[in-house]
Design a protein around this motif. Sequence first.
Motif, short mmCIF file in Angstrom:
data_model
loop_
_atom_site.label_atom_id
_atom_site.label_comp_id
_atom_site.label_asym_id
_atom_site.label_seq_id
_atom_site.Cartn_x
_atom_site.Cartn_y
_atom_site.Cartn_z
N SER A 79 53.89 -11.99 23.35
CA SER A 79 53.19 -11.86 24.63
C SER A 79 52.79 -10.41 24.88
O SER A 79 51.67 -10.13 25.34
N GLU A 132 49.86 -9.61 22.59
CA GLU A 132 48.60 -10.13 23.11
C GLU A 132 48.05 -9.27 24.24
O GLU A 132 46.86 -8.94 24.26
N SER A 153 44.03 -14.22 25.50
CA SER A 153 45.07 -15.09 26.04
C SER A 153 44.94 -16.53 25.53
O SER A 153 45.93 -17.17 25.17
N GLU A 180 47.56 -18.49 23.18
CA GLU A 180 48.14 -19.71 23.73
C GLU A 180 47.97 -20.89 22.78
O GLU A 180 48.92 -21.67 22.58
#
Length: 452
Positions: A82, A85, A97, A101
């Motif tokens: 995370s 990213e 994102s 995901e």
Amino acid sequence: GEDAYKNYSRDNHDNVLRLIHHNDGDYYPVSGVPSDKVYSSTVYDKGADMAHTLRGILGEIDFQSCIQGFLNDYSFQEVNSSLFESYLSACSGKDLSSFFESWIFEKGFHHYSIKEVELSTSDNSFLIEGSIQQKLWKNSTYTTYLPIDVTFYNSPTEFQTVQVATYGPCSSFSLELPFEPKYYALDIEEKIQDATVDKYKYLNQIGTIDFDLARVIFNVKAINDSVLMHATHHYIKPEPFQEIIEGLHLSPNRYWSVGGVWDENFETDAIFRYNGSNSNTSGLLDNDLITNSEDSLVILFKAKPQDDWEIVDSFELNTQGSTQNKTGYFEVFNAQKGDYVLAIFNKQLPNDTLQFMPCKYTGLIKTDRLMGFADISPIPAQGLFKIAIKNKHNKVFQVKVNNMLGKEVFTHRLNPNESVLDVYTDKWLDGAYIVTIYAESSLVFNQKIVVN
């Protein structure tokens, strides 16, 4: 060199698509694997696949710069996907994102293909309107934004590559070209590691040419000028029959596309191998297809994605001496541009009930629900336009602006406390642009604007 890297990357990618679920026992996401899979093929081999795709999305300069910056800024620190990213999105100015995901935090694969292209003339140029379909393989989340190259050929060596934006299961694109394209190909340079393996070559003489991991061999019979030959092996369930052929079952997990630039003097046969053995080297391809004797196998063809499958007119099945060992090949005589798929007759199995779902060019979405979500003013924009969200919300929205070539020129995360967004256009070229707004994986607004 570049060729060696492409060959290595293609080999790794094919192994990931064909073998990873066998090697690791199932499909897993790259980030969030079980503790006993930390040193698995998913992490190392598919991880390399995803790094290659990031390079394709960001471009070489941003990829090198942002990766080096991340390593410098977080050296000897604990990090996670995370944080990675968020850093890359901020560094590159591109919203990653949805990619993280659906590609990193989700198992399985995504598959992209051009489904429709329509051509019209405009003054001295050609208007191209087309659609790109996204399919899922062992995955449940569509990517809401992914830039991908489409290359249009005027001749084998004269071409123009345009990056277009894809969003959700069916995307439209519109652009102008200075020539009438003889052929078009999606991601022919293999920048995006979706559920396909590509290979292209320039041919100038008769003879046999093995397209290796595209899993087709061409036997060129006649050729005058140099031609471009392109083959794609798709690791995805093909489109179902539109009109069912009773008892005939398509491959559940793969098909081919054959294309290129050649004239009426070019002639080639094509060899498509099947292999339902458990060999890690060449098998594990048709194990679920071959449910009875190999002499029940046939090969089918469609010239265009919107056509229905038909059994090839002229081919020869070679079972290589046995109809039970699940290995052999089809030789298709005078192969044409289009898609090919293996199928088997077995009346003991129920017919496939899946419905054919076309992906058509729709232009801009103009439903009342989408158009009523926000206001944009002024139009035409001169240096600035404002996006005003009409209703209060508690979601994070993603605002994107793309030019008519599909290139992203602006992206912004609209937080719950923001209802008005200023977009400055003073450095943009005059012309038309498309504004899209997403909430999670859903498109909520789509409008064309003009900048002067």
